[in-house]
Write a protein that holds these residues in place. Structure first.
Motif: not given
Length: 266
Positions: A108-116, A145-149, A151-160
């Motif tokens: 229940d704790a997947v993070r952006s580093d795991d995705v990368a 979802s993990t980052e939202l829970r 309180g860390r909302v991810p920010v995309l640097a270069s959206p399309p």
């Protein structure tokens, strides 16, 4: 499909011969050939056994979700000494990849580093199947979802897309869009008597049309799904629209999809 018992035995013998020094010497080769003859295995069984060995040893290499340069050399050696075809390598690589990342998907704790790390592993193993892409997409959603829970909302640097003033992009994923529509079919019913004159049917009476309707999901297109602090944006093939967050009435979750209800559209 389960491996036949005799092929499984051969796979274990291959593994024992390889796992210590990642090579098969002439004596080991002679023993393995003798085992194939003694067990009455044909080439398909032997190929299945070698593919199984490739999967098991590849899974051991990638169990920490990474592949080093030494690992790549080992895999190349393994493929060469086992005579693994490219199609069998792809099957073993996909199975190893899915096994390695399944541990992440069960938490229940997947993070952006795991995705990368999962994306890097897929690239290193040259895995590009639909199932692998869908798995990475699920991990990306879980990380969001993990980052939202937390309180860390991810920010995309270069959206399309070009963002509006004050707009911040938070989530991006590939998407296939379908739309719920009502499909109406007209049928014709006959009231009266049916007789045959020669070989031709003749209806004596009248016909009355009637209609049936059902809800169907119609493919619209594929593209990118972007969530910002102001709207949801979908762009891609035959797609180019956005929905303001305040216009969203409800969101239904499914195992492999979401349905967004907004004002005037589902």
């Amino acid at each position: 499909n389960p491996m036949p018992e005799r092929a499984s035995l051969l796979a274990h013998l291959y593994s024992d011969a390889i796992k210590d020094d990642w090579r098969i010497d002439s004596n080991e080769t002679s023993v393995l050939h003798a085992v194939v003859r003694a067990l009455g295995l044909d080439e398909n069984d032997a190929r299945l056994a070698r593919r199984g060995v490739m999967f098991v040893l590849m899974a051991l290499i990638v169990k920490d979700s990474s592949v080093t340069l030494d690992d790549k050399e080992r895999l190349a050696t393994l493929r060469r000494i086992l005579g693994i075809t490219e199609s069998d390598r792809e099957l073993a690589a996909q199975a190893s990849f899915l096994l390695a990342v399944s541990k992440l998907a069960s938490t229940d704790a997947v993070r952006s580093d795991d995705v990368a790390a999962a994306e890097a592993l897929a690239e290193e193993l040259r895995v590009n199947s639909d199932e692998a892409r869908e798995t990475i997409a699920r991990l990306r959603a879980m990380a969001f979802s993990t980052e939202l829970r937390e309180g860390r909302v991810p920010v995309l640097a270069s959206p399309p897309v070009t963002l509006k003033r004050g707009e911040i992009a938070h989530y991006l994923a590939p998407v296939d869009v379908v739309q719920q529509k009502t499909k109406t079919t007209t049928h014709r019913g006959y009231i009266g008597t049916r007789v045959k004159i020669g070989g031709m049917p003749i209806y004596l009476g009248a016909s009355k049309p009637f209609q049936t309707s059902k809800e169907v999901m119609v493919p619209i297109g594929s593209g990118q799904f972007l969530v910002t602090n102001q709207r949801v944006v979908v762009i891609g093939t035959k797609l180019n629209y956005s929905i303001k967050l305040e216009s969203i009435l409800d969101v239904d979750e499914f195992s492999d999809a979401i349905q967004i209800h907004d004002e005037g559209r589902h």
